[in-house]
Design a protein around this motif. Structure first.
Motif, PDB file in Angstrom:
ATOM      1  N   THR A 159       0.852  -1.201   0.000  1.00  0.00           N
ATOM      2  CA  THR A 159       0.000   0.000   0.000  1.00  0.00           C
ATOM      3  C   THR A 159       0.883   1.245   0.000  1.00  0.00           C
ATOM      4  O   THR A 159       2.041   1.202   0.444  1.00  0.00           O
ATOM      5  CB  THR A 159      -0.928   0.057   1.233  1.00  0.00           C
ATOM      6  N   CYS A 160       0.325   2.337  -0.509  1.00  0.00           N
ATOM      7  CA  CYS A 160       1.019   3.619  -0.437  1.00  0.00           C
ATOM      8  C   CYS A 160      -0.015   4.732  -0.521  1.00  0.00           C
ATOM      9  O   CYS A 160      -1.065   4.554  -1.141  1.00  0.00           O
ATOM     10  CB  CYS A 160       2.051   3.761  -1.559  1.00  0.00           C
ATOM     11  N   PRO A 161       0.220   5.879   0.117  1.00  0.00           N
ATOM     12  CA  PRO A 161      -0.742   6.990   0.017  1.00  0.00           C
ATOM     13  C   PRO A 161      -0.655   7.607  -1.378  1.00  0.00           C
ATOM     14  O   PRO A 161       0.397   8.068  -1.800  1.00  0.00           O
ATOM     15  CB  PRO A 161      -0.271   7.968   1.102  1.00  0.00           C
ATOM     16  N   GLU A 162      -1.786   7.583  -2.107  1.00  0.00           N
ATOM     17  CA  GLU A 162      -1.802   8.156  -3.460  1.00  0.00           C
ATOM     18  C   GLU A 162      -2.127   9.641  -3.411  1.00  0.00           C
ATOM     19  O   GLU A 162      -1.522  10.453  -4.091  1.00  0.00           O
ATOM     20  CB  GLU A 162      -2.818   7.409  -4.323  1.00  0.00           C
ATOM     21  N   GLU A 206      -5.806   5.766  -0.247  1.00  0.00           N
ATOM     22  CA  GLU A 206      -4.670   4.850  -0.097  1.00  0.00           C
ATOM     23  C   GLU A 206      -4.675   3.895  -1.285  1.00  0.00           C
ATOM     24  O   GLU A 206      -5.670   3.237  -1.563  1.00  0.00           O
ATOM     25  CB  GLU A 206      -4.813   4.058   1.207  1.00  0.00           C
ATOM     26  N   HIS A 207      -3.555   3.828  -1.982  1.00  0.00           N
ATOM     27  CA  HIS A 207      -3.462   2.915  -3.137  1.00  0.00           C
ATOM     28  C   HIS A 207      -3.062   1.528  -2.633  1.00  0.00           C
ATOM     29  O   HIS A 207      -2.104   1.381  -1.894  1.00  0.00           O
ATOM     30  CB  HIS A 207      -2.422   3.441  -4.128  1.00  0.00           C
ATOM     31  N   ARG A 208      -3.820   0.524  -3.055  1.00  0.00           N
ATOM     32  CA  ARG A 208      -3.557  -0.856  -2.622  1.00  0.00           C
ATOM     33  C   ARG A 208      -3.152  -1.688  -3.832  1.00  0.00           C
ATOM     34  O   ARG A 208      -3.967  -1.928  -4.715  1.00  0.00           O
ATOM     35  CB  ARG A 208      -4.806  -1.438  -1.958  1.00  0.00           C
TER      36      ARG A 208
END
Length: 587
Positions: free
Chosen positions: A135-138, A143-145
């Motif tokens: 995951t990363c904060p888009e 949150e991008h999974r």
């Protein structure tokens, strides 16, 4: 080498070759224009080109890629603006200036940007299709999974990168899939014409709450549902979609400007960049994807833009988000189909549209749904498509075929729009087949008698429509007093309840609880008025109480956060009518 044999607008043909596959992406000409194979015979291959073909000549090369027309799915999609084949317009503009050159190659997402990645797996885990591995904060809101592509059924994790900053094409994990090593990045590709697989389709029994009274109460749409907004020029299709995009309770908005005027799309881009999301106080673009494919862009790309948008929506749905797609407008998309069909010399059907128009519309709308994803979460895609029938003629093919595949129909009426009644949804021509599916939700989460009151409001509107036929012929004086009361109450419903002011802080978005209390107050007035009439109170005295005008203004006079004021209104109304009845009985 394969070379161009003939060119007809966006349609290019190559002869005497067996190198191409159906729906394969190809590069056409020396400028490497993007195209897609749409027909293969033993004599020739037919290709539709997604960029301008001016300057293209016979004999130029055509290169195969071996893969279908696909969308790039990676962090960096949200808050971006793409054209119909997922090329970012900002990056294109920086590369070529305001006038985009055909054949310009640019990555769909920024491949140099670093994302703060958190790994969700460890060595030895078995990873299956659709499961999240990073995951990363888009944006601040999303949150991008990163999920294992459905093309890979499962594999055992052999390598996991440390948590940290990575680019979209950096390898963050490796899998052993039956002896084959597969490297996982933050990016994957998916063919735009193929629906992404799901675990299970669920029933659509939760409403998409919009804060627009006529939609939430009279003609509701479910999360994972389909709706059409047909209307002629100037009836407010685009503005209704803007209002829904701003206020509906979807997590992510995908706005597809398909074949709309360039200046109108510019207005959308400027407005969306300035709008603040009311729920989070962040820019609305933090949860919005815009696909801008205006009427002066290549016609074939318009046909692809719908599929690009729905593929992006399905990708975020698989992460467990609820997505709302605004397609503006499917009529322009159908016109693109008609133009390409004409170039292909296919037999035209009704009004020149191709015979496969209904099947293409159904392919699009049936990709909506409330689902269990492969990763085990719940997500939904709701499709709201605008239709632009020429001259507001709802009997034309696009509107009629759309009606077959959507369960919610919001018919816009130009007479309402010209009377400044917004949203200009005609309550007699519109319908929703979701009402019964959503009744349990409304009765449990708002009030046990919500659907009963909704039916009461609908009945008043329906009876008014029937009575207006008599009024137009003979005037309202011939009606008995009880029917005059009904017409007066219907005016309160129309002006006080169905009409909304997008520029008023309390009326632009109305919570379900206030919608319920407004219906309750209107029906209470109707009941009290009929009771007073039966006790001998004259019609003029009932009107003179001022309650009809007072309930029209209740949407402004009672703030959304003070529902208790309705109790005071009800007590005052009861006292006034008891006074009228007692005076009539004494007389």
């Amino acid at each position: 080498m394969n070379t161009i044999f003939s060119i007809n607008g966006p349609v290019v043909k190559v002869r005497d070759t067996k190198d191409f596959q159906m729906l394969e992406m190809v590069y056409v000409g020396k400028r490497r224009l993007i195209g897609e194979v749409i027909g293969v015979t033993s004599e020739c291959t037919t290709i539709q080109v997604y960029e301008g073909t001016s300057g293209l000549t016979v004999g130029e090369p055509v290169e195969t890629t071996g893969s279908p027309m696909s969308a790039t799915l990676a962090p960096g999609i949200i808050s971006n603006i793409f054209d119909g084949i997922e090329r970012p317009l900002r990056a294109l503009g920086q590369k070529t200036g305001a006038f985009i050159e055909d054949g310009t190659e640019v990555d769909a997402v920024d491949t140099q940007k670093l994302y703060d990645v958190t790994m969700k797996i460890k060595v030895g885990d078995t990873l299956r299709a659709g499961q999240i591995y990073a995951t990363c904060p888009e944006t601040e809101l999303i949150e991008h999974r990163c999920m294992l592509s459905p093309f890979i059924k499962e594999g055992v994790v052999t390598y996991v990168a440390e948590n940290g900053k990575y680019k979209v094409n950096d390898v963050v994990a490796k899998l052993d899939c039956d002896g084959d090593e597969v490297s996982l990045t933050l990016c994957q590709k998916w063919p735009i014409r193929t629906p992404r697989p799901i675990a299970k389709r669920l029933s659509a029994n939760k409403p998409l709450i919009t804060g627009q009274r006529i939609i939430d109460t009279v003609v509701p749409v479910a999360k994972g549902g389909t709706a059409a907004i047909p209307g002629g020029f100037g009836t407010g299709k685009t503005m209704t979609q803007h209002q829904l995009a701003k206020w509906c309770d979807a997590d992510i908005i995908v706005y597809i400007g398909c074949g709309e005027r360039g200046n109108e799309m510019t207005q959308v881009l400027e407005e969306f960049s300035e709008l603040i999301d009311p729920k989070t106080q962040r820019p609305l673009t933090d949860r919005t994807v815009l696909i801008a494919n205006t009427s002066n862009m290549p016609v074939a790309a318009r046909e692809a833009s719908i599929y690009t948008g729905i593929t992006l929506a399905e990708y975020y749905r698989d992460m467990g988000y609820h997505i709302a797609i605004m397609a503006d407008s499917t009529s322009r998309w159908a016109e693109a189909l008609r133009e390409i069909s004409g170039r292909l010399e296919e037999m035209p059907a009704e009004e020149g549209f191709p015979a496969y128009l209904p099947s293409r519309l159904s392919e699009f709308y049936e990709r909506a749904g409330y689902v269990n994803t492969l990763g085990g979460s719940e997500g939904s895609v709701t499709i709201i498509g605008a239709v632009s029938p020429q001259g507001s003629d709802f009997s034309e093919p696009v509107t009629q075929n759309t009606k077959r595949f959507v369960r919610c129909f919001w018919a816009l009426d130009k007479s309402l729009a010209y009377a400044r009644h917004y949203p200009a949804i005609n309550w007699t021509m519109s319908y929703s087949e979701y009402s019964d599916d959503l009744s349990q939700y409304y009765n449990e989460n708002v009030a046990p008698d919500f659907m009963k009151l909704r039916q009461g409001i609908s009945n008043i509107l329906h009876e008014e429509t029937n009575l207006m036929e008599i009024v137009k012929l003979m005037g309202s004086d011939v009606l008995p007093d009880d029917q005059k009361i009904l017409i007066e109450t219907a005016r309160v419903v129309r002006v006080g309840f169905l009409q909304q002011n997008a520029y008023h802080k309390d009326d632009t978005y109305v919570p379900l609880n206030k919608q319920y209390l407004m219906m309750k107050a209107i029906l209470s007035l109707f009941k009290k008025s009929k009771n007073a009439l039966s006790k001998g109170v004259p019609m003029s005295s009932i009107i003179e109480t001022g309650w009809f005008e007072k309930l029209i203004k209740v949407k402004y006079d009672i703030p959304n956060d003070k529902p208790s004021m309705f109790e005071d209104y009800e007590a005052d109304m009861t006292a006034d009518f008891e006074k009228l009845v007692s005076l009539a009985e004494k007389a």
